[in-house]
Design a protein around this motif. Structure first.
Motif, PDB file in Angstrom:
ATOM      1  N   THR A  60      14.133 -13.886  -1.350  1.00  0.00           N
ATOM      2  CA  THR A  60      13.670 -13.054  -2.451  1.00  0.00           C
ATOM      3  C   THR A  60      14.830 -12.241  -2.992  1.00  0.00           C
ATOM      4  O   THR A  60      15.810 -11.990  -2.299  1.00  0.00           O
ATOM      5  N   ASN A  61      14.708 -11.858  -4.210  1.00  0.00           N
ATOM      6  CA  ASN A  61      15.677 -10.944  -4.818  1.00  0.00           C
ATOM      7  C   ASN A  61      15.047  -9.567  -4.993  1.00  0.00           C
ATOM      8  O   ASN A  61      15.614  -8.717  -5.655  1.00  0.00           O
ATOM      9  N   LYS A  62      13.877  -9.390  -4.406  1.00  0.00           N
ATOM     10  CA  LYS A  62      13.194  -8.110  -4.543  1.00  0.00           C
ATOM     11  C   LYS A  62      13.968  -7.012  -3.832  1.00  0.00           C
ATOM     12  O   LYS A  62      14.528  -7.218  -2.765  1.00  0.00           O
ATOM     13  N   GLU A  63      13.954  -5.844  -4.454  1.00  0.00           N
ATOM     14  CA  GLU A  63      14.552  -4.676  -3.818  1.00  0.00           C
ATOM     15  C   GLU A  63      13.698  -4.264  -2.621  1.00  0.00           C
ATOM     16  O   GLU A  63      12.516  -4.563  -2.554  1.00  0.00           O
ATOM     17  N   HIS A  64      14.298  -3.592  -1.709  1.00  0.00           N
ATOM     18  CA  HIS A  64      13.612  -2.989  -0.560  1.00  0.00           C
ATOM     19  C   HIS A  64      13.121  -4.003   0.465  1.00  0.00           C
ATOM     20  O   HIS A  64      12.278  -3.680   1.287  1.00  0.00           O
ATOM     21  N   ILE A  65      13.620  -5.245   0.403  1.00  0.00           N
ATOM     22  CA  ILE A  65      13.305  -6.246   1.417  1.00  0.00           C
ATOM     23  C   ILE A  65      14.636  -6.807   1.918  1.00  0.00           C
ATOM     24  O   ILE A  65      15.421  -7.336   1.138  1.00  0.00           O
ATOM     25  N   PHE A  66      14.879  -6.649   3.236  1.00  0.00           N
ATOM     26  CA  PHE A  66      16.175  -7.020   3.795  1.00  0.00           C
ATOM     27  C   PHE A  66      15.986  -7.956   4.984  1.00  0.00           C
ATOM     28  O   PHE A  66      15.213  -7.657   5.887  1.00  0.00           O
ATOM     29  N   LEU A  67      16.683  -9.077   4.948  1.00  0.00           N
ATOM     30  CA  LEU A  67      16.706 -10.003   6.078  1.00  0.00           C
ATOM     31  C   LEU A  67      17.892  -9.613   6.945  1.00  0.00           C
ATOM     32  O   LEU A  67      19.036  -9.617   6.492  1.00  0.00           O
ATOM     33  N   ILE A  68      17.624  -9.247   8.184  1.00  0.00           N
ATOM     34  CA  ILE A  68      18.640  -8.719   9.086  1.00  0.00           C
ATOM     35  C   ILE A  68      18.988  -9.770  10.128  1.00  0.00           C
ATOM     36  O   ILE A  68      18.107 -10.313  10.788  1.00  0.00           O
ATOM     37  N   LYS A  69      20.266 -10.039  10.301  1.00  0.00           N
ATOM     38  CA  LYS A  69      20.717 -11.038  11.270  1.00  0.00           C
ATOM     39  C   LYS A  69      21.311 -10.398  12.530  1.00  0.00           C
ATOM     40  O   LYS A  69      21.711 -11.094  13.433  1.00  0.00           O
ATOM     41  N   GLU A  70      21.377  -9.084  12.576  1.00  0.00           N
ATOM     42  CA  GLU A  70      21.953  -8.409  13.736  1.00  0.00           C
ATOM     43  C   GLU A  70      20.875  -8.117  14.773  1.00  0.00           C
ATOM     44  O   GLU A  70      19.688  -8.313  14.529  1.00  0.00           O
ATOM     45  N   LYS A  71      21.303  -7.630  15.924  1.00  0.00           N
ATOM     46  CA  LYS A  71      20.362  -7.276  16.988  1.00  0.00           C
ATOM     47  C   LYS A  71      19.476  -6.119  16.546  1.00  0.00           C
ATOM     48  O   LYS A  71      19.912  -5.226  15.822  1.00  0.00           O
ATOM     49  N   LEU A  72      18.250  -6.138  17.039  1.00  0.00           N
ATOM     50  CA  LEU A  72      17.300  -5.076  16.718  1.00  0.00           C
ATOM     51  C   LEU A  72      17.860  -3.716  17.116  1.00  0.00           C
ATOM     52  O   LEU A  72      17.730  -2.745  16.365  1.00  0.00           O
ATOM     53  N   LEU A  95       0.807  -1.220   0.000  1.00  0.00           N
ATOM     54  CA  LEU A  95       0.000   0.000   0.000  1.00  0.00           C
ATOM     55  C   LEU A  95       0.840   1.269   0.000  1.00  0.00           C
ATOM     56  O   LEU A  95       0.396   2.317  -0.456  1.00  0.00           O
ATOM     57  N   ILE A  96       2.049   1.176   0.553  1.00  0.00           N
ATOM     58  CA  ILE A  96       2.956   2.325   0.627  1.00  0.00           C
ATOM     59  C   ILE A  96       4.202   1.971  -0.172  1.00  0.00           C
ATOM     60  O   ILE A  96       5.072   1.250   0.305  1.00  0.00           O
ATOM     61  N   LYS A  97       4.292   2.452  -1.365  1.00  0.00           N
ATOM     62  CA  LYS A  97       5.380   2.056  -2.262  1.00  0.00           C
ATOM     63  C   LYS A  97       6.750   2.577  -1.818  1.00  0.00           C
ATOM     64  O   LYS A  97       7.759   2.005  -2.165  1.00  0.00           O
ATOM     65  N   ASP A  98       6.787   3.651  -1.078  1.00  0.00           N
ATOM     66  CA  ASP A  98       8.066   4.225  -0.651  1.00  0.00           C
ATOM     67  C   ASP A  98       8.517   3.647   0.681  1.00  0.00           C
ATOM     68  O   ASP A  98       8.841   4.379   1.606  1.00  0.00           O
ATOM     69  N   SER A  99       8.551   2.322   0.782  1.00  0.00           N
ATOM     70  CA  SER A  99       8.940   1.719   2.048  1.00  0.00           C
ATOM     71  C   SER A  99       9.899   0.551   1.826  1.00  0.00           C
ATOM     72  O   SER A  99       9.877  -0.095   0.792  1.00  0.00           O
ATOM     73  N   ASP A 100      10.744   0.348   2.817  1.00  0.00           N
ATOM     74  CA  ASP A 100      11.670  -0.773   2.851  1.00  0.00           C
ATOM     75  C   ASP A 100      11.268  -1.672   4.005  1.00  0.00           C
ATOM     76  O   ASP A 100      10.893  -1.185   5.078  1.00  0.00           O
ATOM     77  N   ILE A 101      11.358  -2.987   3.803  1.00  0.00           N
ATOM     78  CA  ILE A 101      11.014  -3.942   4.850  1.00  0.00           C
ATOM     79  C   ILE A 101      12.297  -4.514   5.442  1.00  0.00           C
ATOM     80  O   ILE A 101      13.177  -4.976   4.712  1.00  0.00           O
ATOM     81  N   TYR A 102      12.382  -4.482   6.766  1.00  0.00           N
ATOM     82  CA  TYR A 102      13.499  -5.086   7.495  1.00  0.00           C
ATOM     83  C   TYR A 102      12.938  -6.227   8.335  1.00  0.00           C
ATOM     84  O   TYR A 102      12.179  -5.992   9.277  1.00  0.00           O
ATOM     85  N   ILE A 103      13.289  -7.448   7.973  1.00  0.00           N
ATOM     86  CA  ILE A 103      12.855  -8.642   8.689  1.00  0.00           C
ATOM     87  C   ILE A 103      14.003  -9.047   9.599  1.00  0.00           C
ATOM     88  O   ILE A 103      15.067  -9.448   9.126  1.00  0.00           O
ATOM     89  N   VAL A 104      13.802  -8.903  10.892  1.00  0.00           N
ATOM     90  CA  VAL A 104      14.857  -9.206  11.858  1.00  0.00           C
ATOM     91  C   VAL A 104      14.759 -10.680  12.231  1.00  0.00           C
ATOM     92  O   VAL A 104      13.778 -11.125  12.812  1.00  0.00           O
ATOM     93  N   SER A 105      15.792 -11.425  11.870  1.00  0.00           N
ATOM     94  CA  SER A 105      15.841 -12.853  12.162  1.00  0.00           C
ATOM     95  C   SER A 105      16.905 -13.101  13.211  1.00  0.00           C
ATOM     96  O   SER A 105      18.046 -12.664  13.073  1.00  0.00           O
TER      97      SER A 105
END
Length: 108
Positions: free
Chosen positions: A52-64, A32-42
């Motif tokens: 995924t190879n999609k832009e603006h989606i990042f899997l984060i392995k560091e501390k929140l 719904l908001i195209k100007d956003s990046d997703i940070y998935i904290v694992s």
């Protein structure tokens, strides 16, 4: 990817999630908001994955808390999809001024 410094942050809205349900909501908001990046904290507590190879989606392995420090510098808006208590504790060290800090929204 664990560092935001090399990421393109022209999109000034960060969506941060730490649970599977939060990840689903982040993707819905992102649609719904195209100007956003997703940070998935694992981490060891949730073991979230995303392939995924999609832009603006990042899997984060560091501390929140480490991620938030970087996001505070790079984004105008941060949407946390998690409990408010977590967000209060994690942003507290980085709060300076309502004039310079990013806007914070918390939802779950």
């Amino acid at each position: 990817m664990t560092r935001t410094s090399n990421m393109n942050t022209e999109n000034k809205i960060a969506l941060v999630c730490i649970t599977e349900n939060g990840k689903k909501l982040a993707f819905k908001i992102n649609s719904l908001i195209k100007d956003s990046d997703i940070y998935i904290v694992s981490n060891k507590n949730n073991d979230l994955q995303h392939k995924t190879n999609k832009e603006h989606i990042f899997l984060i392995k560091e501390k929140l808390s480490e991620l938030v420090e970087k996001l505070f510098k790079d984004y105008q808006y941060i949407v946390f999809i998690m409990a408010t208590g977590i967000v209060v504790r994690v942003i507290a060290p980085y709060i300076n001024s309502k004039v310079s800090d990013p806007a914070i929204l918390v939802t779950d």
